[in-house]
Design a protein around this motif. Structure first.
Motif, PDB file in Angstrom:
ATOM      1  N   ARG A   1      37.354  25.798  33.394  1.00  0.00           N
ATOM      2  CA  ARG A   1      37.831  27.182  33.387  1.00  0.00           C
ATOM      3  C   ARG A   1      36.668  28.088  32.984  1.00  0.00           C
ATOM      4  N   VAL A   2      36.696  29.341  33.484  1.00  0.00           N
ATOM      5  CA  VAL A   2      35.576  30.258  33.294  1.00  0.00           C
ATOM      6  C   VAL A   2      36.068  31.608  32.783  1.00  0.00           C
ATOM      7  N   ILE A   3      35.333  32.147  31.814  1.00  0.00           N
ATOM      8  CA  ILE A   3      35.525  33.529  31.369  1.00  0.00           C
ATOM      9  C   ILE A   3      34.252  34.295  31.701  1.00  0.00           C
TER      10      ILE A   3
ATOM     11  N   MET B   1      35.914  40.383  31.791  1.00  0.00           N
ATOM     12  CA  MET B   1      36.164  40.924  33.111  1.00  0.00           C
ATOM     13  C   MET B   1      37.175  40.092  33.898  1.00  0.00           C
ATOM     14  N   GLU B   2      37.062  38.763  33.736  1.00  0.00           N
ATOM     15  CA  GLU B   2      37.906  37.882  34.535  1.00  0.00           C
ATOM     16  C   GLU B   2      37.989  36.511  33.879  1.00  0.00           C
ATOM     17  N   GLU B   3      39.107  35.851  34.083  1.00  0.00           N
ATOM     18  CA  GLU B   3      39.286  34.480  33.627  1.00  0.00           C
ATOM     19  C   GLU B   3      40.024  33.703  34.707  1.00  0.00           C
ATOM     20  N   ALA B   4      39.488  32.526  35.069  1.00  0.00           N
ATOM     21  CA  ALA B   4      40.091  31.737  36.151  1.00  0.00           C
ATOM     22  C   ALA B   4      39.601  30.304  36.072  1.00  0.00           C
ATOM     23  N   ASP B   5      40.291  29.415  36.788  1.00  0.00           N
ATOM     24  CA  ASP B   5      39.741  28.069  36.921  1.00  0.00           C
ATOM     25  C   ASP B   5      38.511  28.142  37.802  1.00  0.00           C
ATOM     26  N   VAL B   6      37.635  27.162  37.670  1.00  0.00           N
ATOM     27  CA  VAL B   6      36.306  27.278  38.275  1.00  0.00           C
ATOM     28  C   VAL B   6      36.377  27.382  39.801  1.00  0.00           C
TER      29      VAL B   6
ATOM     30  N   LEU C   1      37.496  30.920  40.816  1.00  0.00           N
ATOM     31  CA  LEU C   1      36.493  31.935  40.523  1.00  0.00           C
ATOM     32  C   LEU C   1      35.443  32.004  41.629  1.00  0.00           C
ATOM     33  N   PHE C   2      35.002  30.845  42.110  1.00  0.00           N
ATOM     34  CA  PHE C   2      33.954  30.829  43.124  1.00  0.00           C
ATOM     35  C   PHE C   2      34.500  31.153  44.519  1.00  0.00           C
TER      36      PHE C   2
ATOM     37  N   PRO D   1      35.188  43.071  40.328  1.00  0.00           N
ATOM     38  CA  PRO D   1      33.932  43.499  40.979  1.00  0.00           C
ATOM     39  C   PRO D   1      32.689  42.955  40.293  1.00  0.00           C
ATOM     40  N   TYR D   2      32.713  42.814  38.976  1.00  0.00           N
ATOM     41  CA  TYR D   2      31.538  42.292  38.285  1.00  0.00           C
ATOM     42  C   TYR D   2      31.313  40.824  38.632  1.00  0.00           C
ATOM     43  N   THR D   3      32.395  40.055  38.696  1.00  0.00           N
ATOM     44  CA  THR D   3      32.284  38.653  39.100  1.00  0.00           C
ATOM     45  C   THR D   3      31.717  38.561  40.510  1.00  0.00           C
ATOM     46  N   LYS D   4      32.199  39.404  41.393  1.00  0.00           N
ATOM     47  CA  LYS D   4      31.686  39.418  42.766  1.00  0.00           C
ATOM     48  C   LYS D   4      30.199  39.765  42.777  1.00  0.00           C
TER      49      LYS D   4
END
Length: 278
Positions: free
Chosen positions: A223-225, A233-238, A241-242, A248-251
């Motif tokens: 999992r990633v923060i 900004m975002e939290e999701a499983d890996v 996320l990819f 927008p920051y993750t992108k």
């Protein structure tokens, strides 16, 4: 119940120019056996959050949280004595610069032994036996020969292995790795990452990996923060996320990876910020 649960963590530093807010209401949870990656550029508050959890921030820092619990234990109300019983034993941390973290005046064997003496009942020859076991477990060549070596007599990769041995000496339930491969060359980076993941899988401990390297995230995390300027900004499983970043920051981070280049120039985070992305 999560192994570690932190809610609405805020950290502010007193500076010559006035208060500086390093963290602004972030949440973290990690379970036993899970690898959580906290990713973001330098200055996003990744290390500050973990140092606050460990109780290692200077007196100039003001720390507040709605909840900061480890296995149901309130870390905010612990006495200094009780905190020392937890930190280094149940919660351990590997710091960014192994050379700076080791005392240059003592041998690595002595320093590893001090960790065991502080948190276990081992004494005498049993301490040295355990130290040699740990040095072997983290892949240090010639443990007997390295036992009496000083940090300056070892390479950066070997010092980092000593730091990992020190961190796992008391079989922690949670290990925090703060940019553990920053000062190492690419080949040694891979060896250290593989070692950390293998140790985590063998012991079932929780692992928090602090990094700005999205490649490390892809290889190690469950999992990633994603953090930016002290906020989550975002939290999701890996995988999500990819494949399906939402923020927008993750992108922006993912678009700046070399393998995602589509023209002569890689986009930068600043490009997205200037476009009003975040």
């Amino acid at each position: 119940m999560s192994l570690l649960e932190i809610r609405n963590l805020k950290v502010e530093f007193d500076t010559a120019k006035g208060p500086f807010k390093a963290l602004d209401g972030v949440d973290y949870t990690v379970d036993a056996g899970e690898v959580l990656a906290i990713v973001g550029e330098s200055g996003s508050g990744k290390s500050v959050a973990m140092l606050a959890t460990m109780g290692l921030l200077p007196d100039s820092a003001t720390i507040a949280a709605d909840k900061m619990e480890f296995e149901g234990l309130d870390l905010q109300t612990l006495s200094a004595r009780d905190r020392r019983r937890v930190i280094g034993k149940d919660i351990s941390m590997i710091f960014q610069e192994p050379i700076a973290s080791l005392n240059p005046c003592f041998t690595v064997g002595f320093q590893l032994g001090e960790t065991l003496k502080a948190h276990t009942d081992l004494r005498g020859k049993k301490v040295k036996t355990r130290v040699l076991e740990l040095m072997h477990a983290v892949g240090l060549p010639d443990p007997e020969g390295r036992f009496n070596a000083f940090p300056h007599q070892m390479s950066g990769g070997q010092c980092q292995r000593v730091m990992i041995a020190m961190a796992i000496a008391c079989s922690p339930k949670l290990l925090i790795a703060d940019e553990p491969t920053t000062a190492l060359d690419v080949t040694i980076q891979k060896q250290i990452l593989d070692l950390l993941v293998q140790l985590q899988r063998d012991s079932g401990m929780g692992l928090i990996m602090i990094t700005h390297d999205m490649g490390v995230v892809a290889e190690t995390a469950d999992r990633v923060i994603v953090q930016y300027k002290g906020r989550k900004m975002e939290e999701a499983d890996v995988l999500s996320l990819f494949e399906r970043p939402q923020n927008p920051y993750t992108k922006a981070l993912l678009s700046a990876l070399p393998e995602n280049a589509t023209g002569d120039r890689l986009p930068t985070v600043s490009d997205f910020a200037e476009a009003g992305g975040f």
